[in-house]
Design a protein around this motif. Structure first.
Motif, PDB file in Angstrom:
ATOM      1  N   PHE A  99       0.777  -1.161   0.025  1.00  0.00           N
ATOM      2  CA  PHE A  99       0.198   0.103   0.030  1.00  0.00           C
ATOM      3  C   PHE A  99       0.791   1.494   0.046  1.00  0.00           C
ATOM      4  CE2 PHE A  99      -3.101  -3.105   1.411  1.00  0.00           C
ATOM      5  CZ  PHE A  99      -4.220  -2.869   0.638  1.00  0.00           C
ATOM      6  N   GLY A 100       2.175   1.176  -0.153  1.00  0.00           N
ATOM      7  CA  GLY A 100       2.987   2.415  -0.253  1.00  0.00           C
ATOM      8  C   GLY A 100       3.529   2.729   1.061  1.00  0.00           C
ATOM      9  N   SER A 101       2.964   3.078   2.050  1.00  0.00           N
ATOM     10  CA  SER A 101       3.509   3.416   3.320  1.00  0.00           C
ATOM     11  C   SER A 101       3.656   2.161   4.101  1.00  0.00           C
ATOM     12  CB  SER A 101       2.512   4.471   3.901  1.00  0.00           C
ATOM     13  OG  SER A 101       1.295   3.947   4.104  1.00  0.00           O
ATOM     14  N   PHE A 102       3.028   0.951   3.715  1.00  0.00           N
ATOM     15  CA  PHE A 102       3.070  -0.317   4.669  1.00  0.00           C
ATOM     16  C   PHE A 102       2.758  -1.376   3.584  1.00  0.00           C
ATOM     17  CE2 PHE A 102      -1.665   0.880   5.245  1.00  0.00           C
ATOM     18  CZ  PHE A 102      -1.850  -0.503   5.091  1.00  0.00           C
ATOM     19  N   SER A 103       3.069  -2.513   4.217  1.00  0.00           N
ATOM     20  CA  SER A 103       2.862  -3.907   3.235  1.00  0.00           C
ATOM     21  C   SER A 103       2.076  -4.984   4.262  1.00  0.00           C
ATOM     22  CB  SER A 103       4.113  -4.286   2.411  1.00  0.00           C
ATOM     23  OG  SER A 103       5.213  -4.669   3.547  1.00  0.00           O
ATOM     24  N   ILE A 104       1.551  -5.749   3.421  1.00  0.00           N
ATOM     25  CA  ILE A 104       0.661  -6.703   4.017  1.00  0.00           C
ATOM     26  C   ILE A 104       1.145  -8.333   3.465  1.00  0.00           C
ATOM     27  CG2 ILE A 104      -1.382  -7.976   4.505  1.00  0.00           C
ATOM     28  CD1 ILE A 104      -2.582  -5.281   4.483  1.00  0.00           C
ATOM     29  N   ALA A 105       1.298  -9.269   4.295  1.00  0.00           N
ATOM     30  CA  ALA A 105       1.522 -10.770   3.906  1.00  0.00           C
ATOM     31  C   ALA A 105       0.213 -11.275   4.442  1.00  0.00           C
ATOM     32  CB  ALA A 105       2.831 -10.970   4.436  1.00  0.00           C
ATOM     33  N   ASN A 106      -0.573 -11.631   3.104  1.00  0.00           N
ATOM     34  CA  ASN A 106      -1.594 -12.702   3.711  1.00  0.00           C
ATOM     35  C   ASN A 106      -1.283 -14.109   3.415  1.00  0.00           C
ATOM     36  OD1 ASN A 106      -4.273 -13.984   3.713  1.00  0.00           O
ATOM     37  ND2 ASN A 106      -4.769 -13.133   1.611  1.00  0.00           N
ATOM     38  N   VAL A 107      -1.283 -14.866   4.771  1.00  0.00           N
ATOM     39  CA  VAL A 107      -0.501 -16.208   4.874  1.00  0.00           C
ATOM     40  C   VAL A 107      -1.500 -17.344   4.705  1.00  0.00           C
ATOM     41  CG1 VAL A 107       1.648 -15.133   5.147  1.00  0.00           C
ATOM     42  CG2 VAL A 107      -0.065 -15.841   7.111  1.00  0.00           C
ATOM     43  N   HIS A 108      -1.138 -18.694   4.473  1.00  0.00           N
ATOM     44  CA  HIS A 108      -1.673 -19.814   4.888  1.00  0.00           C
ATOM     45  C   HIS A 108      -0.539 -20.661   5.062  1.00  0.00           C
ATOM     46  CE1 HIS A 108      -4.805 -23.271   4.098  1.00  0.00           C
ATOM     47  NE2 HIS A 108      -4.165 -23.294   5.425  1.00  0.00           N
ATOM     48  N   LEU A 109       0.317 -20.786   6.418  1.00  0.00           N
ATOM     49  CA  LEU A 109       1.313 -21.290   6.356  1.00  0.00           C
ATOM     50  C   LEU A 109       1.257 -22.901   6.469  1.00  0.00           C
ATOM     51  CD1 LEU A 109       3.067 -18.930   8.719  1.00  0.00           C
ATOM     52  CD2 LEU A 109       3.323 -18.918   6.476  1.00  0.00           C
ATOM     53  N   SER A 110       2.550 -23.484   6.375  1.00  0.00           N
ATOM     54  CA  SER A 110       2.417 -25.101   6.834  1.00  0.00           C
ATOM     55  C   SER A 110       2.116 -25.519   8.291  1.00  0.00           C
ATOM     56  CB  SER A 110       4.033 -25.643   6.409  1.00  0.00           C
ATOM     57  OG  SER A 110       4.165 -25.476   4.911  1.00  0.00           O
ATOM     58  N   HIS A 111       1.936 -26.621   8.294  1.00  0.00           N
ATOM     59  CA  HIS A 111       1.386 -27.322   9.514  1.00  0.00           C
ATOM     60  C   HIS A 111       2.915 -27.495  10.499  1.00  0.00           C
ATOM     61  CE1 HIS A 111      -2.685 -27.832   9.053  1.00  0.00           C
ATOM     62  NE2 HIS A 111      -2.432 -28.102   7.818  1.00  0.00           N
ATOM     63  N   GLY A 112       3.886 -27.932   9.963  1.00  0.00           N
ATOM     64  CA  GLY A 112       5.170 -28.046  10.469  1.00  0.00           C
ATOM     65  C   GLY A 112       5.747 -26.879  11.506  1.00  0.00           C
ATOM     66  N   GLN A 113       5.878 -27.032  12.698  1.00  0.00           N
ATOM     67  CA  GLN A 113       6.101 -25.915  13.556  1.00  0.00           C
ATOM     68  C   GLN A 113       7.536 -25.406  13.541  1.00  0.00           C
ATOM     69  OE1 GLN A 113       3.199 -24.684  15.720  1.00  0.00           O
ATOM     70  NE2 GLN A 113       2.449 -26.053  14.032  1.00  0.00           N
ATOM     71  N   ILE A 114       8.338 -26.137  13.142  1.00  0.00           N
ATOM     72  CA  ILE A 114       9.597 -25.458  12.617  1.00  0.00           C
ATOM     73  C   ILE A 114       9.602 -24.885  11.199  1.00  0.00           C
ATOM     74  CG2 ILE A 114      12.171 -25.927  11.999  1.00  0.00           C
ATOM     75  CD1 ILE A 114      12.057 -28.205  14.138  1.00  0.00           C
ATOM     76  N   LEU A 115       8.647 -25.342  10.107  1.00  0.00           N
ATOM     77  CA  LEU A 115       8.869 -24.870   9.091  1.00  0.00           C
ATOM     78  C   LEU A 115       7.855 -23.731   9.032  1.00  0.00           C
ATOM     79  CD1 LEU A 115       9.275 -25.110   6.057  1.00  0.00           C
ATOM     80  CD2 LEU A 115       7.228 -26.832   5.848  1.00  0.00           C
ATOM     81  N   ASN A 116       6.868 -23.574   9.488  1.00  0.00           N
ATOM     82  CA  ASN A 116       5.983 -22.383   9.478  1.00  0.00           C
ATOM     83  C   ASN A 116       6.582 -21.178  10.104  1.00  0.00           C
ATOM     84  OD1 ASN A 116       5.497 -22.895  12.183  1.00  0.00           O
ATOM     85  ND2 ASN A 116       3.444 -23.860  11.744  1.00  0.00           N
ATOM     86  N   ARG A 117       7.667 -21.430  11.247  1.00  0.00           N
ATOM     87  CA  ARG A 117       8.466 -20.388  11.486  1.00  0.00           C
ATOM     88  C   ARG A 117       9.453 -19.817  10.451  1.00  0.00           C
ATOM     89  NH1 ARG A 117       6.357 -23.078  15.916  1.00  0.00           N
ATOM     90  NH2 ARG A 117       5.492 -21.743  17.685  1.00  0.00           N
ATOM     91  N   ARG A 118      10.122 -20.636   9.765  1.00  0.00           N
ATOM     92  CA  ARG A 118      10.930 -20.495   8.610  1.00  0.00           C
ATOM     93  C   ARG A 118      10.479 -19.735   7.713  1.00  0.00           C
ATOM     94  NH1 ARG A 118      12.967 -25.389   5.774  1.00  0.00           N
ATOM     95  NH2 ARG A 118      13.943 -23.838   4.657  1.00  0.00           N
ATOM     96  N   GLN A 119       9.068 -20.102   7.458  1.00  0.00           N
ATOM     97  CA  GLN A 119       8.265 -19.196   6.431  1.00  0.00           C
ATOM     98  C   GLN A 119       8.287 -17.828   6.763  1.00  0.00           C
ATOM     99  OE1 GLN A 119       4.997 -21.861   6.238  1.00  0.00           O
ATOM    100  NE2 GLN A 119       5.612 -23.124   4.483  1.00  0.00           N
ATOM    101  N   LEU A 120       7.794 -17.828   8.092  1.00  0.00           N
ATOM    102  CA  LEU A 120       7.707 -16.357   8.817  1.00  0.00           C
ATOM    103  C   LEU A 120       8.875 -15.662   8.677  1.00  0.00           C
ATOM    104  CD1 LEU A 120       5.459 -16.886  11.742  1.00  0.00           C
ATOM    105  CD2 LEU A 120       4.648 -15.767   9.704  1.00  0.00           C
ATOM    106  N   ARG A 121       9.748 -15.926   8.774  1.00  0.00           N
ATOM    107  CA  ARG A 121      11.238 -15.320   8.674  1.00  0.00           C
ATOM    108  C   ARG A 121      11.456 -14.996   7.255  1.00  0.00           C
ATOM    109  NH1 ARG A 121      13.145 -19.356  12.655  1.00  0.00           N
ATOM    110  NH2 ARG A 121      14.042 -20.459  10.766  1.00  0.00           N
ATOM    111  N   ARG A 122      11.266 -15.925   6.339  1.00  0.00           N
ATOM    112  CA  ARG A 122      11.318 -15.743   4.699  1.00  0.00           C
ATOM    113  C   ARG A 122      10.090 -14.176   4.481  1.00  0.00           C
ATOM    114  NH1 ARG A 122      12.784 -14.099   0.631  1.00  0.00           N
ATOM    115  NH2 ARG A 122      12.512 -15.028  -1.415  1.00  0.00           N
ATOM    116  N   ILE A 123       9.247 -14.300   4.884  1.00  0.00           N
ATOM    117  CA  ILE A 123       8.292 -13.444   4.509  1.00  0.00           C
ATOM    118  C   ILE A 123       8.657 -11.853   5.171  1.00  0.00           C
ATOM    119  CG2 ILE A 123       6.006 -12.424   5.061  1.00  0.00           C
ATOM    120  CD1 ILE A 123       5.097 -15.527   5.118  1.00  0.00           C
TER     121      ILE A 123
END
Length: 218
Positions: A99-123
């Motif tokens: 939106f210019g002054s800020f951005s949004i990530a709309n997510v549906h992450l994986s079930h793996g509890q290590i994997l979904n935290r890795r996905q958040l760091r990537r985002i």
């Protein structure tokens, strides 16, 4: 005070979940400025005909459903899909909305509890200094994402195997002030919608206001 806005997120449930009519009814009742959806199918593409605004849907790779966003405000650029570290079954993506002054990530992450935290760091690496990550995190416990605050409602949003109430629909923010957060009825989905009201910082207010294109609800 900076400008405030309301954002609503809902996992619609791909199979026999929330209908287009239910989405429209909830949007008219809550009057969000931005609506994020997960497991949204092609029928949701008719949403702008009922609620004039700005809309984009991005299916997951090889799937009929994916993430979708509706907004009263224009996007700074068309939303894009970001491929995330994925598990063996489903290739996950995040819908990045600017939106210019800020951005949004709309997510549906994986079930793996290590994997979904890795996905958040990537985002987090791809977002503006003022940003939020919202949607179905499939995550239990702390998100462990440095620099972000969990501002979503603390009530359960889903029942695992229809028995155990858990809070997996979340909202994380950076550079924003939370004003309120609530859980809505689930209707035909297995997830409850969540709604959060946020305030931008004073320095972002003028940039945000120049992009306002408010569209009245019918």
């Amino acid at each position: 005070m900076g400008h405030s806005f309301k954002i609503l997120s809902w996992n619609l449930l791909n199979k026999s979940g929330a209908t287009l009519d239910e989405v429209i009814a909830l949007a008219r009742e809550q009057a969000p400025d931005i609506l994020l959806m997960q497991e949204a199918k092609a029928e949701i593409d008719a949403l702008p005909a009922a609620l004039p605004g700005h809309y984009a849907r991005i299916p997951l790779p090889g799937r009929v459903h994916g993430t979708a966003c509706w907004s009263r405000f224009p996007f700074a650029r068309p939303p894009v899909s970001c491929l995330l570290p994925s598990g063996l079954v489903v290739r996950r993506t995040a819908q990045l909305i600017d939106f210019g002054s800020f951005s949004i990530a709309n997510v549906h992450l994986s079930h793996g509890q290590i994997l979904n935290r890795r996905q958040l760091r990537r985002i987090a690496e791809m977002l503006r200094p003022r940003a939020l990550v919202m949607g179905d995190f499939n995550l239990v416990g702390p998100t462990l994402l440095p620099g972000f605050q969990d501002v979503g409602p603390r009530l359960p949003t889903h029942r695992m195997i229809d028995l155990l109430p858990i809070r997996i629909d979340r909202c994380l923010t950076r550079g924003m002030t939370p004003l309120s957060a609530d859980v809505m009825p689930s209707f035909s989905s297995d997830h409850h919608p969540i709604v959060v009201t946020l305030r931008l910082g004073q320095s972002a207010q003028s940039s945000w206001r120049t992009r306002l294109a408010k569209v009245a609800y019918r």
